[in-house]
Scaffold this active site. Structure first.
Site, short mmCIF file in Angstrom:
data_model
loop_
_atom_site.label_atom_id
_atom_site.label_comp_id
_atom_site.label_asym_id
_atom_site.label_seq_id
_atom_site.Cartn_x
_atom_site.Cartn_y
_atom_site.Cartn_z
N ASP A 35 0.72 -1.18 0.15
CA ASP A 35 0.12 -0.07 0.13
C ASP A 35 0.82 1.35 -0.02
OD1 ASP A 35 -2.36 1.39 -0.20
OD2 ASP A 35 -3.16 0.96 1.88
N ASP A 36 0.67 2.02 -1.16
CA ASP A 36 1.44 3.45 -0.97
C ASP A 36 2.74 3.50 -1.23
OD1 ASP A 36 -1.24 4.29 -0.54
OD2 ASP A 36 -0.89 5.67 1.03
N CYS A 75 -6.23 4.56 -3.53
CA CYS A 75 -6.54 3.06 -3.27
C CYS A 75 -7.62 2.41 -3.87
CB CYS A 75 -6.51 3.07 -1.64
SG CYS A 75 -5.15 3.40 -0.88
N HIS A 130 -10.25 -2.37 -1.79
CA HIS A 130 -10.24 -1.28 -0.73
C HIS A 130 -11.34 -1.71 0.07
CE1 HIS A 130 -9.41 2.70 0.55
NE2 HIS A 130 -10.76 3.12 0.41
N ASP A 346 -0.26 -0.04 -5.16
CA ASP A 346 -1.60 0.35 -5.75
C ASP A 346 -1.20 1.94 -6.37
OD1 ASP A 346 -1.16 1.58 -3.21
OD2 ASP A 346 -3.08 1.21 -2.63
N HIS A 347 -0.36 2.59 -6.06
CA HIS A 347 0.07 3.98 -6.50
C HIS A 347 1.33 4.65 -5.76
CE1 HIS A 347 -2.01 5.14 -2.89
NE2 HIS A 347 -2.90 4.71 -3.14
#
Length: 494
Positions: A35-36, A75, A130, A346-347
């Protein structure tokens, strides 16, 4: 709703996919989401103090995609695109404020549904979609508190404490698992986003001298390890999704991962003064508003920039350690020779670049993600040399067709991405591809091998030459020398 004329494409030579396997046995899938996570990992050289030995070793086993980008830099829409293979305009999941995909597009086939229908055992834990994974997988495991070493309900401010949340002396009292008092937020910063809501402040960072098992990422790793050790894959192939919560804010991790910065303080990202001077008012507002994290102004005022950088790096090292535990267990299991490994984020995430914190921009820092694909050991010789790098632009939207392709399965015909299998055989293959990222309706960010073009709903534009300006410091959209480049990229949006 705007329609993309050309979402993603390969050169014609890439449209015929080779047979993925030479065996009748279908391989397993280990699907690792983080995540992130931006490019602050060793193998991508995103930060000189990145310490991620396990992710780096994984990259040496397969293909590292150095130019991978998300479908949307938040997300909910990013994960909806990954698990459906469809872009936001197809599912209606545009942002974190949108409905989750199971409600926004209830008839859409998601990855666990697809693999279950093909005879796979599906398991999921942590943050994959999510929200909770319950109901999507045959077996799933959830933790009580994803973001911190405290029980979920304990992080809420009391009515008395809430009056302090938006002030310069915020104060929320907690106790850790060893009974010691903790005062949150650790960084002592007022809340920019939710000063009047009792939710625990997420824009915070620091270490906790508690057992690793107090953290959700350790718990989900242990659950996945237990399944691998228990003979997972012996009876039928499996799809195992493991979604790590770190380095999502709050940037909390075991204290031991922070200790190295006592001798070597964290190095701030290299930025230029007044980086936003050549972008429009909407872009400037987009950068400065504390939509997904906090404001750069607050970080500077409270002298917390270096501490935040250290915390992000500490969290990446912590999650790398957990990934190492997981991979070690896989390598010792019966499934070691028959499992594809996909690792993705995810990003990306800003840490002060362009005066922004968090995600939800169309710039490189927000759209670019780590992506590593490792073939099963028994099939390794059929693919590119271990440790290969692919610099061609690709997207997370490509994961669904790639997963189905490498397992010899027929993917749904309506997917928006393209299989990466040709690049797994030949990472140097030229694709002439453009990847599109959306950040809300009407806002588009296009990335090819050299250029990034941004188009905002109000008509503002940006153009960056990433070959000569990898930090996107010089907006060339108004330079007549590059009018043809801009028009060519803009023509893909209509």
């Amino acid at each position: 709703m705007q329609i993309l004329k050309s979402l993603v494409f390969f050169a014609c030579s890439c449209l015929v996919f080779p047979t993925p396997v030479n065996s009748a046995e279908r391989p397993n899938i280990l699907f690792i989401g983080v995540d992130d996570l931006n490019d602050w990992i060793g193998c991508l050289n995103g930060h000189p103090q990145a310490r991620t030995p396990n992710i780096d070793r994984l990259a040496k086993r397969g293909v590292l995609f150095t130019n991978a980008h998300c479908a949307a830099p938040a997300c909910n829409p990013s994960r909806a695109a990954v698990f459906s293979g469809l872009m936001p305009e197809r599912t209606g999941v545009w942002s974190n404020d949108s409905q989750k995909i199971e409600k926004a597009s209830p008839k859409t086939i998601l990855l666990p549904h697809f693999f279950r229908s093909e005879g796979y055992q599906t398991l999921g834990t942590g943050k994959l979609l999510h929200g909770k994974t319950t109901g999507f997988f045959d077996e799933s495991f959830q933790v009580n508190q994803r973001w911190s070493p405290f029980p979920k309900n304990a992080v809420r401010y009391t009515k008395v404490e809430l009056t302090s949340k938006g002030t310069n002396n915020p104060r929320h009292l907690m106790k850790d698992s060893l009974g010691r008092q903790v005062v949150l937020p650790i960084n002592r910063m007022p809340s920019d986003r939710k000063p009047n809501k009792p939710d625990g402040e997420s824009f915070d960072w620091g270490g906790f001298d508690v057992p690793d098992s107090d953290f959700g990422d350790t718990q989900i790793t242990s659950w996945a390890m237990e399944n691998l050790q228990g003979g997972l894959g012996d009876k039928k192939p499996f799809f195992l999704g493991v979604g790590y919560y770190r380095p999502h804010i709050p940037l909390f991790a075991p204290q031991k991962y922070f200790n190295r910065f006592k001798e070597s303080p964290g190095k701030l990202p290299f930025v230029v003064t007044d980086d936003l001077k050549d972008v429009g008012p909407i872009a400037s507002k987009w950068a400065r508003d504390p939509v997904t994290a906090g404001s750069h102004e607050t970080v500077l005022k409270h002298r917390q920039w270096r501490a935040a950088v250290e915390a992000y790096l500490a969290c990446t090292t912590y999650v790398d350690h957990e990934i190492g535990r997981l991979l070690s267990t896989l390598d010792k299991s019966n499934a070691a020779d028959d499992t594809w490994i996909f690792l993705w984020s995810d990003h990306g995430w800003h840490l002060g670049e362009k005066e922004h914190w968090g995600k939800w921009t169309g710039w490189e820092r927000s759209t670019k993600v780590p992506l590593i694909v490792v073939p099963p050991k028994r099939l390794a010789k059929q693919f590119a040399l271990a440790g290969s790098r692919c610099d061609q632009p690709v997207g997370l939207i490509d994961l669904f067709p790639t997963l189905s392709n490498v397992c010899g399965l027929s993917a749904p015909e309506n997917l928006d991405g393209k299989s990466l299998l040709p690049l797994l055989h030949d990472p140097a293959k030229q694709t002439d591809r453009v990847i599109i990222t959306t950040f809300g309706k009407g806002n588009f960010s296009l990335r090819n091998i050299r250029w990034r073009y941004l188009s905002y709903a109000n008509g503002e534009e940006e153009l960056y030459d990433l070959k000569n300006d990898p930090n996107e410091w010089a907006n060339l959209s108004g330079d007549p020398r590059f009018t043809k480049v801009k028009k060519r990229l803009a023509s893909m949006i209509k």
